[in-house]
Write a protein that holds these residues in place. Sequence first.
Motif, PDB file in Angstrom:
ATOM      1  N   PRO A  37      40.616  40.104  47.437  1.00  0.00           N
ATOM      2  CA  PRO A  37      39.837  40.618  46.076  1.00  0.00           C
ATOM      3  C   PRO A  37      38.872  41.374  46.472  1.00  0.00           C
ATOM      4  O   PRO A  37      38.944  43.053  45.873  1.00  0.00           O
ATOM      5  N   VAL A  38      37.975  41.787  47.966  1.00  0.00           N
ATOM      6  CA  VAL A  38      38.137  43.113  48.487  1.00  0.00           C
ATOM      7  C   VAL A  38      38.973  44.255  47.947  1.00  0.00           C
ATOM      8  O   VAL A  38      38.712  45.448  48.021  1.00  0.00           O
ATOM      9  N   HIS A  39      40.099  44.254  48.777  1.00  0.00           N
ATOM     10  CA  HIS A  39      40.840  45.683  48.859  1.00  0.00           C
ATOM     11  C   HIS A  39      40.981  46.195  47.120  1.00  0.00           C
ATOM     12  O   HIS A  39      40.768  47.242  46.953  1.00  0.00           O
ATOM     13  N   SER A  40      41.077  44.886  46.047  1.00  0.00           N
ATOM     14  CA  SER A  40      41.342  45.668  44.935  1.00  0.00           C
ATOM     15  C   SER A  40      40.189  46.264  44.065  1.00  0.00           C
ATOM     16  O   SER A  40      40.209  47.218  43.671  1.00  0.00           O
ATOM     17  N   MET A  41      38.931  46.002  44.750  1.00  0.00           N
ATOM     18  CA  MET A  41      37.694  46.189  44.346  1.00  0.00           C
ATOM     19  C   MET A  41      37.524  47.759  45.295  1.00  0.00           C
ATOM     20  O   MET A  41      36.931  48.640  44.461  1.00  0.00           O
ATOM     21  N   LEU A  42      38.451  47.645  46.267  1.00  0.00           N
ATOM     22  CA  LEU A  42      38.606  49.234  46.974  1.00  0.00           C
ATOM     23  C   LEU A  42      39.339  50.044  45.891  1.00  0.00           C
ATOM     24  O   LEU A  42      38.986  51.042  45.914  1.00  0.00           O
TER      25      LEU A  42
ATOM     26  N   LEU B   1      30.701  47.419  40.586  1.00  0.00           N
ATOM     27  CA  LEU B   1      31.608  47.421  41.533  1.00  0.00           C
ATOM     28  C   LEU B   1      30.866  46.712  42.794  1.00  0.00           C
ATOM     29  O   LEU B   1      31.700  45.370  42.855  1.00  0.00           O
ATOM     30  N   ILE B   2      29.621  47.202  42.822  1.00  0.00           N
ATOM     31  CA  ILE B   2      28.706  46.175  43.334  1.00  0.00           C
ATOM     32  C   ILE B   2      29.026  44.786  43.161  1.00  0.00           C
ATOM     33  O   ILE B   2      28.602  44.072  43.751  1.00  0.00           O
ATOM     34  N   PHE B   3      28.510  44.418  42.013  1.00  0.00           N
ATOM     35  CA  PHE B   3      28.032  43.334  40.919  1.00  0.00           C
ATOM     36  C   PHE B   3      29.068  42.530  41.611  1.00  0.00           C
ATOM     37  O   PHE B   3      29.162  40.988  41.339  1.00  0.00           O
ATOM     38  N   TYR B   4      30.465  43.428  40.686  1.00  0.00           N
ATOM     39  CA  TYR B   4      31.721  42.474  40.758  1.00  0.00           C
ATOM     40  C   TYR B   4      32.042  41.882  42.954  1.00  0.00           C
ATOM     41  O   TYR B   4      32.239  40.549  42.891  1.00  0.00           O
ATOM     42  N   LEU B   5      31.964  43.076  43.915  1.00  0.00           N
ATOM     43  CA  LEU B   5      32.065  42.551  44.608  1.00  0.00           C
ATOM     44  C   LEU B   5      30.613  41.346  44.939  1.00  0.00           C
ATOM     45  O   LEU B   5      31.046  40.714  46.167  1.00  0.00           O
TER      46      LEU B   5
ATOM     47  N   VAL C   8      29.372  39.126  43.095  1.00  0.00           N
ATOM     48  CA  VAL C   8      29.890  37.735  42.704  1.00  0.00           C
ATOM     49  C   VAL C   8      30.902  37.127  43.208  1.00  0.00           C
ATOM     50  O   VAL C   8      31.890  36.150  43.437  1.00  0.00           O
ATOM     51  N   VAL C   9      32.220  37.795  43.652  1.00  0.00           N
ATOM     52  CA  VAL C   9      33.647  37.929  44.105  1.00  0.00           C
ATOM     53  C   VAL C   9      33.044  36.911  45.780  1.00  0.00           C
ATOM     54  O   VAL C   9      33.664  36.009  45.801  1.00  0.00           O
ATOM     55  N   MET C  10      32.180  37.706  46.506  1.00  0.00           N
ATOM     56  CA  MET C  10      31.247  37.065  47.751  1.00  0.00           C
ATOM     57  C   MET C  10      30.107  35.816  47.126  1.00  0.00           C
ATOM     58  O   MET C  10      30.431  35.458  48.291  1.00  0.00           O
ATOM     59  N   LEU C  11      30.155  35.588  46.295  1.00  0.00           N
ATOM     60  CA  LEU C  11      28.887  34.226  46.109  1.00  0.00           C
ATOM     61  C   LEU C  11      30.590  33.483  45.203  1.00  0.00           C
ATOM     62  O   LEU C  11      29.661  31.981  46.004  1.00  0.00           O
ATOM     63  N   LEU C  12      31.241  33.207  44.755  1.00  0.00           N
ATOM     64  CA  LEU C  12      31.694  32.370  44.489  1.00  0.00           C
ATOM     65  C   LEU C  12      32.393  31.918  45.756  1.00  0.00           C
ATOM     66  O   LEU C  12      32.966  30.669  45.931  1.00  0.00           O
ATOM     67  N   ASP C  13      33.458  32.541  46.830  1.00  0.00           N
ATOM     68  CA  ASP C  13      34.213  32.055  47.856  1.00  0.00           C
ATOM     69  C   ASP C  13      35.120  31.451  47.317  1.00  0.00           C
ATOM     70  O   ASP C  13      35.262  30.232  47.480  1.00  0.00           O
ATOM     71  N   LEU C  14      36.129  32.547  46.417  1.00  0.00           N
ATOM     72  CA  LEU C  14      37.443  31.365  46.374  1.00  0.00           C
ATOM     73  C   LEU C  14      38.435  31.434  47.206  1.00  0.00           C
ATOM     74  O   LEU C  14      38.967  32.106  46.749  1.00  0.00           O
ATOM     75  N   PRO C  15      38.572  30.948  48.468  1.00  0.00           N
ATOM     76  CA  PRO C  15      39.842  31.132  49.080  1.00  0.00           C
ATOM     77  C   PRO C  15      41.068  30.268  48.608  1.00  0.00           C
ATOM     78  O   PRO C  15      42.458  31.168  48.529  1.00  0.00           O
TER      79      PRO C  15
ATOM     80  N   LEU D 274      23.760  41.091  29.679  1.00  0.00           N
ATOM     81  CA  LEU D 274      23.119  39.847  29.791  1.00  0.00           C
ATOM     82  C   LEU D 274      23.733  38.953  30.334  1.00  0.00           C
ATOM     83  O   LEU D 274      23.513  38.253  30.930  1.00  0.00           O
ATOM     84  N   ALA D 275      24.344  38.149  29.085  1.00  0.00           N
ATOM     85  CA  ALA D 275      25.141  37.129  28.641  1.00  0.00           C
ATOM     86  C   ALA D 275      25.913  36.813  30.171  1.00  0.00           C
ATOM     87  O   ALA D 275      26.382  36.085  31.307  1.00  0.00           O
ATOM     88  N   ALA D 276      26.820  38.200  30.566  1.00  0.00           N
ATOM     89  CA  ALA D 276      27.405  37.908  31.443  1.00  0.00           C
ATOM     90  C   ALA D 276      26.927  37.331  33.312  1.00  0.00           C
ATOM     91  O   ALA D 276      27.116  36.744  33.455  1.00  0.00           O
ATOM     92  N   ILE D 277      26.150  38.633  33.146  1.00  0.00           N
ATOM     93  CA  ILE D 277      24.886  38.039  34.048  1.00  0.00           C
ATOM     94  C   ILE D 277      24.686  36.744  34.966  1.00  0.00           C
ATOM     95  O   ILE D 277      24.837  35.824  35.291  1.00  0.00           O
ATOM     96  N   ILE D 278      24.110  36.259  32.937  1.00  0.00           N
ATOM     97  CA  ILE D 278      23.668  35.215  33.209  1.00  0.00           C
ATOM     98  C   ILE D 278      25.040  34.116  34.009  1.00  0.00           C
ATOM     99  O   ILE D 278      24.296  32.776  34.109  1.00  0.00           O
ATOM    100  N   GLY D 279      26.039  34.164  33.445  1.00  0.00           N
ATOM    101  CA  GLY D 279      27.302  33.279  33.503  1.00  0.00           C
ATOM    102  C   GLY D 279      27.545  33.601  34.931  1.00  0.00           C
ATOM    103  O   GLY D 279      26.855  32.553  35.145  1.00  0.00           O
ATOM    104  N   ALA D 280      27.685  34.802  35.296  1.00  0.00           N
ATOM    105  CA  ALA D 280      27.464  34.504  37.012  1.00  0.00           C
ATOM    106  C   ALA D 280      26.388  33.655  37.378  1.00  0.00           C
ATOM    107  O   ALA D 280      27.448  33.136  38.489  1.00  0.00           O
ATOM    108  N   VAL D 281      25.187  34.042  37.445  1.00  0.00           N
ATOM    109  CA  VAL D 281      24.653  33.544  38.126  1.00  0.00           C
ATOM    110  C   VAL D 281      24.273  31.644  37.925  1.00  0.00           C
ATOM    111  O   VAL D 281      24.339  30.803  39.092  1.00  0.00           O
TER     112      VAL D 281
END
Length: 170
Positions: free
Chosen positions: A28-33, A67-71, A73-80, A153-160
Motif C-alpha cells: 500500500p505504501v508503494h501504491s500511495m507513492l 494522500l497523507i490521510f490515506y497513508l 489510515v493504512v499505517m494505523l490499520l496495519d493490515l498485513p 467528515l463522516a469518512a474521517i469519523i468512520g476511519a477513527v
Amino acid sequence: MTLLTTTFYYMAAASIASALLAVTRKNPVHSMLWVLALFLHVAGIFLLLRAEFLAAVQVIVYAGAILIFYLFVVMLLDLPEEEARPRFGSHWPLAAAAGLCFGAIAWLGQAGVSPAATRSTAEGPPRGSLSEIGMALFGPFALPFEMASLVLLAAIIGAVVLARRWSVRP
C-alpha cells in the motif's frame, strides 16, 4: 508537434501509467507513492491549461492532505493479511469494462458528439479562474459543496472508529 503538445502527451501518459501502477502494486505504501506521482502529473496538466489555482489545489489538497490521510489510515490499520491475498478479485473484468466505457465516453465528448461540447460560453469570468470557482462554489453549488464536506467528515469519523476497534482487539 510543439513543445506544449509533447509535454501534454508526456503528462497524460505518465498519469495513466502512474494510475495503473498504483492499482497493481501489492504494497500500500508503494501504491500511495504512485498516486502521488499521478497527482503531480495532473497538476502539471492543469498548469499547461493555465489553471494555476487548480494546480495549486491539486498539489496542496490532494498530494498534501488527502494522500497523507490515506497513508495515515493504512499505517494505523496495519493490515498485513491484505498483502497476502490476491490483488484482484473476481470483479476485475467488470471494472476494466467500466474503465473502457469511461474512456469511450471521454473520447466521444472530445470528438464533439456530446451536447455539452456544442454549448457556447456565456459572458462571465474566464473558465478555471478563481472568480468562476468561487461563484460556482458559493452560488448554485453551495449546498452540494457543504454536503460533500459532511461526507468527508463522516469518512474521517468512520476511519477513527475502525482504527479504535482494531487497536482494542484482544
